[in-house]
Write an enzyme that holds these catalytic residues in place. Structure first.
Site, PDB file in Angstrom:
ATOM      1  N   CYS A  42       0.867  -1.064  -0.096  1.00  0.00           N
ATOM      2  CA  CYS A  42      -0.375   0.018   0.109  1.00  0.00           C
ATOM      3  C   CYS A  42       0.642   1.334   0.193  1.00  0.00           C
ATOM      4  O   CYS A  42       1.759   1.972   1.216  1.00  0.00           O
ATOM      5  CB  CYS A  42      -0.855   0.073   1.036  1.00  0.00           C
ATOM      6  SG  CYS A  42      -1.875   1.489   1.566  1.00  0.00           S
ATOM      7  N   CYS A  45       0.519   3.705   2.800  1.00  0.00           N
ATOM      8  CA  CYS A  45       1.047   3.118   4.347  1.00  0.00           C
ATOM      9  C   CYS A  45       2.458   3.133   4.000  1.00  0.00           C
ATOM     10  O   CYS A  45       3.783   3.498   5.213  1.00  0.00           O
ATOM     11  CB  CYS A  45       0.574   1.439   4.347  1.00  0.00           C
ATOM     12  SG  CYS A  45      -1.341   1.387   3.995  1.00  0.00           S
TER      13      CYS A  45
END
Length: 127
Positions: A42, A45
């Site tokens: 991600c 993230c």
């Protein structure tokens, strides 16, 4: 700040343990790291992780519980993902950073909010 990584199976037990005492508990839900890069699949993230850690570092008695939500496929399959199928809290997107108390999940920052320095600092300092 102290951090601890948990599996979905150990999540509740770890929370219970960390909430006993004077700890300020934060839970970060994020995409599991790819073996070839050691970074989350991600991109949001990857950006948020160091900023969250930096913001929490000066917070006394803070604990960061790191909860990896699985691979991209595991995350997208909401019906079988152990975190997305919970009814006591929701993870609308990742990363999601929660403040946790003995009453359960509290305030949260979601996605790009986790990388917004002003929001992040206000969030952790109001704990």
């Amino acid at each position: 700040m102290r951090s601890t990584r948990v599996s979905a199976e150990a999540f509740d037990e770890t929370l219970k343990k960390e909430l006993n005492g004077t700890n300020k508990v934060f839970v970060l839900f994020f995409g599991t790291e790819l073996p070839e890069t050691d970074e989350s699949w991600c991109p949001d993230c990857v950006i948020a992780d160091p900023l969250v850690r930096k913001a929490l570092l000066p917070v006394e008695n803070s604990v960061l519980i790191e909860a990896a939500v699985g691979s991209r496929a595991e995350w997208r399959n909401a019906s079988s993902n152990p975190y997305r199928s919970r009814t006591d809290f929701t993870i609308p997107a990742i990363p999601t950073l929660y403040k946790w108390t003995t009453s359960g999940a509290g305030e949260r920052l979601v996605e790009e909010e986790c990388a917004d320095i002003e929001k992040l600092n206000a969030f952790v300092n109001s704990a």
